[in-house]
Design an enzyme around this catalytic site. Sequence first.
Site, PDB file in Angstrom:
ATOM      1  N   ASP A  41       0.041   4.258   1.136  1.00 34.39           N
ATOM      2  CA  ASP A  41       0.173   5.612   1.847  1.00 34.39           C
ATOM      3  C   ASP A  41       0.955   5.188   3.442  1.00 34.39           C
ATOM      4  O   ASP A  41       0.785   3.725   3.427  1.00 34.39           O
ATOM      5  CB  ASP A  41      -1.727   5.242   1.862  1.00 34.39           C
ATOM      6  CG  ASP A  41      -2.269   4.536   3.009  1.00 34.39           C
ATOM      7  OD1 ASP A  41      -1.829   3.519   2.100  1.00 34.39           O
ATOM      8  OD2 ASP A  41      -2.890   4.802   4.389  1.00 34.39           O
TER       9      ASP A  41
ATOM     10  N   GLU B 232      -4.943   2.233   2.686  1.00 31.66           N
ATOM     11  CA  GLU B 232      -4.986   1.150   3.245  1.00 31.66           C
ATOM     12  C   GLU B 232      -4.836   1.477   4.773  1.00 31.66           C
ATOM     13  O   GLU B 232      -5.637   0.984   5.598  1.00 31.66           O
ATOM     14  CB  GLU B 232      -3.814   0.311   3.440  1.00 31.66           C
ATOM     15  CG  GLU B 232      -3.789  -1.131   3.953  1.00 31.66           C
ATOM     16  CD  GLU B 232      -3.214  -1.024   5.077  1.00 31.66           C
ATOM     17  OE1 GLU B 232      -3.413  -2.336   5.809  1.00 31.66           O
ATOM     18  OE2 GLU B 232      -2.681  -0.505   5.736  1.00 31.66           O
ATOM     19  N   GLU B 233      -4.551   2.253   5.648  1.00 29.22           N
ATOM     20  CA  GLU B 233      -3.986   3.003   6.599  1.00 29.22           C
ATOM     21  C   GLU B 233      -5.283   2.958   7.626  1.00 29.22           C
ATOM     22  O   GLU B 233      -5.823   3.289   8.752  1.00 29.22           O
ATOM     23  CB  GLU B 233      -3.453   3.670   7.324  1.00 29.22           C
ATOM     24  CG  GLU B 233      -1.937   3.073   7.324  1.00 29.22           C
ATOM     25  CD  GLU B 233      -1.169   1.666   7.999  1.00 29.22           C
ATOM     26  OE1 GLU B 233      -2.033   1.758   8.627  1.00 29.22           O
ATOM     27  OE2 GLU B 233      -0.465   2.083   7.527  1.00 29.22           O
TER      28      GLU B 233
ATOM     29  N   HIS C 259       0.752  -0.824   0.178  1.00 32.41           N
ATOM     30  CA  HIS C 259      -0.105   0.122   0.411  1.00 32.41           C
ATOM     31  C   HIS C 259       0.724   1.289   0.141  1.00 32.41           C
ATOM     32  O   HIS C 259       2.346   1.234   0.811  1.00 32.41           O
ATOM     33  CB  HIS C 259      -1.319   0.109   1.544  1.00 32.41           C
ATOM     34  CG  HIS C 259      -0.228   0.215   2.316  1.00 32.41           C
ATOM     35  ND1 HIS C 259       0.042   1.231   3.031  1.00 32.41           N
ATOM     36  CD2 HIS C 259      -0.558  -1.531   3.307  1.00 32.41           C
ATOM     37  CE1 HIS C 259       0.432   1.008   4.467  1.00 32.41           C
ATOM     38  NE2 HIS C 259       0.209  -0.746   4.157  1.00 32.41           N
TER      39      HIS C 259
ATOM     40  N   ASP D  90       6.132   1.237   7.238  1.00 31.23           N
ATOM     41  CA  ASP D  90       4.983   0.487   6.503  1.00 31.23           C
ATOM     42  C   ASP D  90       4.197   1.472   6.022  1.00 31.23           C
ATOM     43  O   ASP D  90       3.924   2.110   6.381  1.00 31.23           O
ATOM     44  CB  ASP D  90       3.975   0.848   8.161  1.00 31.23           C
ATOM     45  CG  ASP D  90       3.057   0.082   8.423  1.00 31.23           C
ATOM     46  OD1 ASP D  90       2.462  -0.386   7.005  1.00 31.23           O
ATOM     47  OD2 ASP D  90       2.571   0.070   9.468  1.00 31.23           O
TER      48      ASP D  90
END
Length: 487
Positions: free
Chosen positions: A79, A146-147, A77, A116
């Site tokens: 973001d 995603e986050e 991902h 991450d």
Amino acid sequence: MSQEIRNLEPKALWNQFADLNAVPRPSKKEEQVIQFMKDFGNRLGLETFEDDIRNVIIRKPATPGMENRKPIVLQGHLDMVHQKNNDTVFDFETQGIEMYVDGDWVRAKGTTLGADNGLGVAAIMAVLESTDIPHPVIEALFTIDEETGMTGALNLQGGILQGQILLNLDTEEDDEIDIGCAGGIDVTATAEYDEEDTPEGSVGYSITVKGLQGGHSGMDIHKGLGNANKIMNRLLFDGFDNFGLQIASIAGGSLRNAIPRESVAKVIIATVYDEAFVFDMQQIVNEIKAEFKTTEPNLEIVFEKLTEVPTKVMPSIAQFYFVRSMYTAHNGVYRMSADFDNLVETSNNIAKVMVGEGQLTVQCLTRSSVESSKMDMANALRSAFELMGCEVEFSGAYPGWTPNPKSEILEVLVGIYEKQNNVKPNVVACHAGLECGILGTNYPEMDMISFGPTIHGAHSPDERANISSSQKFWKFFLEILASIPVK
């Protein structure tokens, strides 16, 4: 960008990460990184496009001799969680991450690092750009958001991907291979109240809870870390019951998927109780700090007298129900898995609390690998907040990923890991929201697995990526690509 990052091995990985981290990419603000990734794919002459939700997909043909292998999807991902220390001046929408090497770790200066899932994305970029890494047909899937909602994965349509195996590079311990994860749901409580005038003869205080570690609200929820919102509520509860404290405002926490590190409240008490209030509060502070002396050694709770007393406060009856609802609302581990050792099944994070100007909002993220248990936890929270008169909304629900211990690609990864490291990997399910479960709803036949380098402190300014682990991960990743089963 510091040259010392670019000099790290493997250079192919760290140079891509340095390029990526120079691009602002906070969740919900991914326009710049989407364009960056499209430019990257187009520069390589590879088929590159956006889908309807703005995920970026880049396709690369198989290298010579690998054409008969199953086509794969490499997924990460774009973001990142945007968290910073209070004393750090930084704009996530305009600035690139400032990184530095600290021994065997890469860190950021006062902010989240973006490892991450930036290291996973960088690994995929390195393979796309390579001319000497053997691999089958690749579809690189770079999802957005995603986050803070997983909207990229949730809105990826069926039929776009042709890959038969998906390698998700979003796991944060290099000795783990993930085959399952928790689902989640956002629980938001809101209410309005009629502010009342501050009584005459009042003194104002600000109360600050800070210095907590914070962390990932899934992967770190079992560690017993302090939650700034729950700690603040203990102080407000006692001050209200013993001294008639009234709340003018609260600002605690920020993101649903981050354990809240800080909370600030402005309150008033009657001047006559001033001395006793300060004494009593210090006793409670000492008790709380003693409780958290092992897990939160840097916890600070600061009381400061305000030069200007707030003019409006929450009415006593509204506050009575609020602090009790907050006390009742569960935070932390709710249930451990009966099927996997040491796996959290269900949890809740009371992530953000905002009070002031007649408005009250409490935001939670509930996670579980069992759908019915997820809703049980969500309904427990709903009940706690509805009893105080809140409207409670469920939103952003996403499914978990059901483990498949007989996965063909799992056998491949376990064999490679054992050969390279002379020890078995930990095959696990995790208490975090990997995108595999969501992607599997539209691609149910796709064989999925997740792995990655060691990253600690994700979702907090203490986030750091292990350099030695990145080398281990890269070696593992390259042999996986060369060992994809035949069609």
